[in-house]
Design a protein around this motif. Structure first.
Motif, PDB file in Angstrom:
ATOM      1  N   ARG A 109       0.437  -1.369  -0.460  1.00 18.02           N
ATOM      2  CA  ARG A 109       0.140  -0.180   0.267  1.00 18.02           C
ATOM      3  C   ARG A 109       1.030   1.063  -0.063  1.00 18.02           C
ATOM      4  O   ARG A 109       0.113   2.124   0.034  1.00 18.02           O
ATOM      5  CB  ARG A 109      -0.762  -0.045   1.066  1.00 18.02           C
ATOM      6  CG  ARG A 109      -2.160  -1.322   1.357  1.00 18.02           C
ATOM      7  CD  ARG A 109      -3.073  -1.208   2.653  1.00 18.02           C
ATOM      8  NE  ARG A 109      -3.650  -0.201   2.239  1.00 18.02           N
ATOM      9  CZ  ARG A 109      -4.640   0.540   1.299  1.00 18.02           C
ATOM     10  NH1 ARG A 109      -5.061  -0.663   1.121  1.00 18.02           N
ATOM     11  NH2 ARG A 109      -5.444   1.164   1.605  1.00 18.02           N
ATOM     12  N   SER A 111       2.304   4.497  -1.782  1.00 23.60           N
ATOM     13  CA  SER A 111       1.645   4.676  -3.018  1.00 23.60           C
ATOM     14  C   SER A 111       3.435   6.288  -3.445  1.00 23.60           C
ATOM     15  O   SER A 111       3.401   5.530  -4.649  1.00 23.60           O
ATOM     16  CB  SER A 111       1.092   6.259  -2.379  1.00 23.60           C
ATOM     17  OG  SER A 111       0.977   7.228  -2.977  1.00 23.60           O
ATOM     18  N   HIS A 114       4.176   3.220  -5.734  1.00 27.53           N
ATOM     19  CA  HIS A 114       3.759   2.222  -7.172  1.00 27.53           C
ATOM     20  C   HIS A 114       3.912   4.136  -8.071  1.00 27.53           C
ATOM     21  O   HIS A 114       4.451   3.541  -9.300  1.00 27.53           O
ATOM     22  CB  HIS A 114       2.174   2.662  -6.560  1.00 27.53           C
ATOM     23  CG  HIS A 114       2.287   1.458  -6.326  1.00 27.53           C
ATOM     24  ND1 HIS A 114       1.705   1.105  -4.379  1.00 27.53           N
ATOM     25  CD2 HIS A 114       0.693   0.486  -6.337  1.00 27.53           C
ATOM     26  CE1 HIS A 114       1.642  -0.144  -4.421  1.00 27.53           C
ATOM     27  NE2 HIS A 114       0.470  -0.857  -5.809  1.00 27.53           N
ATOM     28  N   GLU A 130       0.091  -0.707 -17.466  1.00 28.80           N
ATOM     29  CA  GLU A 130       0.279  -1.174 -16.663  1.00 28.80           C
ATOM     30  C   GLU A 130       0.964  -0.171 -15.811  1.00 28.80           C
ATOM     31  O   GLU A 130       0.721   0.336 -14.546  1.00 28.80           O
ATOM     32  CB  GLU A 130       1.691  -2.732 -17.025  1.00 28.80           C
ATOM     33  CG  GLU A 130       1.722  -3.082 -15.701  1.00 28.80           C
ATOM     34  CD  GLU A 130       2.758  -3.692 -15.123  1.00 28.80           C
ATOM     35  OE1 GLU A 130       3.397  -4.279 -14.743  1.00 28.80           O
ATOM     36  OE2 GLU A 130       3.598  -4.383 -16.811  1.00 28.80           O
ATOM     37  N   ALA A 133      -1.714   1.789 -14.992  1.00 23.46           N
ATOM     38  CA  ALA A 133      -2.704   2.007 -13.753  1.00 23.46           C
ATOM     39  C   ALA A 133      -1.572   1.643 -11.764  1.00 23.46           C
ATOM     40  O   ALA A 133      -2.380   2.141 -10.754  1.00 23.46           O
ATOM     41  CB  ALA A 133      -2.779  -0.137 -14.172  1.00 23.46           C
ATOM     42  N   LEU A 134      -0.622   1.647 -12.138  1.00 19.51           N
ATOM     43  CA  LEU A 134       0.068   2.060 -11.276  1.00 19.51           C
ATOM     44  C   LEU A 134      -0.034   3.093 -10.588  1.00 19.51           C
ATOM     45  O   LEU A 134      -0.194   3.532  -9.309  1.00 19.51           O
ATOM     46  CB  LEU A 134       1.776   1.566 -11.465  1.00 19.51           C
ATOM     47  CG  LEU A 134       2.111  -0.328 -11.600  1.00 19.51           C
ATOM     48  CD1 LEU A 134       3.111  -0.168 -11.641  1.00 19.51           C
ATOM     49  CD2 LEU A 134       1.956  -0.466 -10.122  1.00 19.51           C
ATOM     50  N   LYS A 136      -2.503   5.445 -11.335  1.00 20.26           N
ATOM     51  CA  LYS A 136      -3.595   5.624  -9.928  1.00 20.26           C
ATOM     52  C   LYS A 136      -3.694   5.070  -9.006  1.00 20.26           C
ATOM     53  O   LYS A 136      -4.641   5.813  -8.485  1.00 20.26           O
ATOM     54  CB  LYS A 136      -4.625   4.679 -12.073  1.00 20.26           C
ATOM     55  CG  LYS A 136      -4.844   5.374 -12.943  1.00 20.26           C
ATOM     56  CD  LYS A 136      -5.845   4.885 -13.918  1.00 20.26           C
ATOM     57  CE  LYS A 136      -6.267   6.167 -15.380  1.00 20.26           C
ATOM     58  NZ  LYS A 136      -6.826   5.023 -15.779  1.00 20.26           N
ATOM     59  N   GLU A 137      -3.309   3.720  -8.975  1.00 21.43           N
ATOM     60  CA  GLU A 137      -3.232   3.027  -7.521  1.00 21.43           C
ATOM     61  C   GLU A 137      -2.767   3.570  -6.896  1.00 21.43           C
ATOM     62  O   GLU A 137      -3.410   3.806  -6.015  1.00 21.43           O
ATOM     63  CB  GLU A 137      -2.785   1.529  -7.639  1.00 21.43           C
ATOM     64  CG  GLU A 137      -3.097   0.884  -6.709  1.00 21.43           C
ATOM     65  CD  GLU A 137      -3.847   0.585  -5.840  1.00 21.43           C
ATOM     66  OE1 GLU A 137      -3.916   0.120  -4.791  1.00 21.43           O
ATOM     67  OE2 GLU A 137      -5.040   0.776  -6.799  1.00 21.43           O
ATOM     68  N   ARG A 140      -5.351   6.346  -5.880  1.00 21.52           N
ATOM     69  CA  ARG A 140      -5.972   5.874  -4.912  1.00 21.52           C
ATOM     70  C   ARG A 140      -5.462   5.839  -3.156  1.00 21.52           C
ATOM     71  O   ARG A 140      -5.881   6.081  -2.211  1.00 21.52           O
ATOM     72  CB  ARG A 140      -6.190   4.590  -5.344  1.00 21.52           C
ATOM     73  CG  ARG A 140      -7.364   3.474  -4.487  1.00 21.52           C
ATOM     74  CD  ARG A 140      -8.091   2.588  -5.286  1.00 21.52           C
ATOM     75  NE  ARG A 140      -6.840   1.971  -4.578  1.00 21.52           N
ATOM     76  CZ  ARG A 140      -6.532   1.047  -3.319  1.00 21.52           C
ATOM     77  NH1 ARG A 140      -7.665   1.800  -2.692  1.00 21.52           N
ATOM     78  NH2 ARG A 140      -6.144   0.039  -2.739  1.00 21.52           N
ATOM     79  N   LEU A 141      -4.567   5.502  -3.254  1.00 24.13           N
ATOM     80  CA  LEU A 141      -3.957   4.654  -1.867  1.00 24.13           C
ATOM     81  C   LEU A 141      -3.138   6.419  -1.011  1.00 24.13           C
ATOM     82  O   LEU A 141      -3.278   6.129   0.062  1.00 24.13           O
ATOM     83  CB  LEU A 141      -2.147   4.435  -2.235  1.00 24.13           C
ATOM     84  CG  LEU A 141      -2.183   2.875  -2.803  1.00 24.13           C
ATOM     85  CD1 LEU A 141      -1.600   1.663  -3.215  1.00 24.13           C
ATOM     86  CD2 LEU A 141      -3.762   2.065  -1.984  1.00 24.13           C
TER      87      LEU A 141
END
Length: 359
Positions: A109, A111, A114, A130, A133-134, A136-137, A140-141
């Motif tokens: 988790r 951030s 990522h 990919e 997506a990382l 964006k994650e 989000r975190l």
């Protein structure tokens, strides 16, 4: 866990960019305790900031030898590899990904990890989805992380996601209104929108410079927008030359009698009023409506820029010709015609030529 006072002082020195002093203090701490992983990590961070990438990789290798799963060591090690020009690109990309994947296994988790991994992967065209997506994650975190949004706009730009790219840039400025790169990119987007005038573009860049006064890119673009403003004054001068030519009736139509010369004083004074209106509404009123930062840059650019001075000299020359044509009581048209072409042609000849000149 209590932090050793030497590490706290070294951290303060790094923040002040006094890297030599910080490195010396950390070296002293490591002489006391060679197994202090935090000291190794901070020393590596200090060396990266100072541009000593090879030394940083060695230092961080020592930290990872003692603590292979330390998140800080893995992260800064990968960050240092990003700048390690002495290594083959494929090798440093591979090592960086291995370090960041290891960090994610330890802390899924995180951030920052990522975000950095996404920035590494975006350079591979086959892995940009990919990478996005990382990023964006990462957002989000940690929705309040500048680093996460920076990774998102970069990966979105690489992946061609225009809406995400623009949104992420705005989020960076929401969190850090002085971010140089985001300010430059957002300002460029605003200034290059269809229909944006030179004055509007100059004001956009001036506003951005107020937040980031040391941004060389914004300064350069403000100069170019200001130069576009100055180029426009030549058209005002050419309008005045045309008005003077019409008043003297320099080119009478075939079959029509030319106007009697000299032109009456009242007509000559009236054309002065027209010229004053052209300059008053087209230049002075427009200049007074500009923000103070743009006004200051107009004066500054005239002092600094060779082509800016050339533009103003051409406008002044055309106006001189217009005044001579309109205010001297000519009794024949040969000299006014020469003045008309002398004011018109040299300016028109350079209007397109100097469009891309550096002001």
């Amino acid at each position: 866990m209590t932090t050793h006072p030497a590490l706290e002082r070294a951290e303060a020195l790094i923040e002040l960019k006094r890297y030599d002093e910080a490195a010396a203090m950390l070296g002293g701490r490591l002489a006391e305790d060679p197994d202090d992983v935090r000291a190794w990590v901070k020393l590596g961070r200090c060396q990266v900031a100072a541009g000593q990438v090879e030394e940083a990789l060695t230092t961080l290798g020592e930290a990872l030898r003692r603590a292979p799963e330390d998140i800080g060591a893995l992260y800064i090690y990968a960050f240092a590899l990003r700048r390690a020009d002495h290594l083959e690109r494929a090798e440093r990309w591979r090592k960086a990904e291995e370090a960041l994947r290891q960090a994610l296994r330890v802390d899924p988790r995180n951030s920052s990890v990522h975000a950095l991994l996404g920035e590494f992967l975006m350079y591979n065209p086959t892995r940009r989805v990919e990478a996005l997506a990382l990023a964006k994650e990462a957002v989000r975190l940690d929705p309040e992380s500048v680093d996460a949004y920076q990774a998102l706009w970069r990966t979105a730009g690489a992946a061609g996601e225009t809406e995400t790219y623009t949104w992420a840039l705005r989020q960076v400025l929401r969190l850090d209104p002085t971010d140089n790169q985001a300010l430059y990119l957002v300002s460029s987007q605003e200034a290059h929108k269809p229909g944006t005038t030179a004055a509007q573009a100059a004001e956009v860049y001036a506003d951005a410079l107020a937040a980031a006064p040391d941004n060389a890119g914004l300064r350069h673009d403000l100069d170019r927008a200001t130069y576009r403003l100055l180029r426009g004054v030549r058209w005002l001068a050419l309008i005045c030359v045309a008005a003077a030519g019409v008043m003297v009736d320099l080119f009478p139509e075939d079959g029509e009698a030319a106007r009697d010369l000299p032109v009456p004083l009242g007509n000559r004074l009236w054309v002065l009023v027209v010229m004053a209106a052209v300059w008053g509404f087209g230049a002075w009123r427009r200049y007074c409506g500009l923000r103070s930062g743009v006004q200051l840059n107009v004066r500054s650019l005239v002092r600094r820029g060779r082509w800016a001075r050339v533009v103003l000299a051409q406008a002044a020359w055309a106006m001189l010709c217009a005044l001579l044509i309109s205010q001297v009581p000519w009794t024949e048209r040969s000299v006014p015609r020469i003045l008309f072409w002398a004011g018109l042609l040299p300016t028109l000849a350079t209007v397109w030529f100097d469009r891309r000149k550096t002001p």
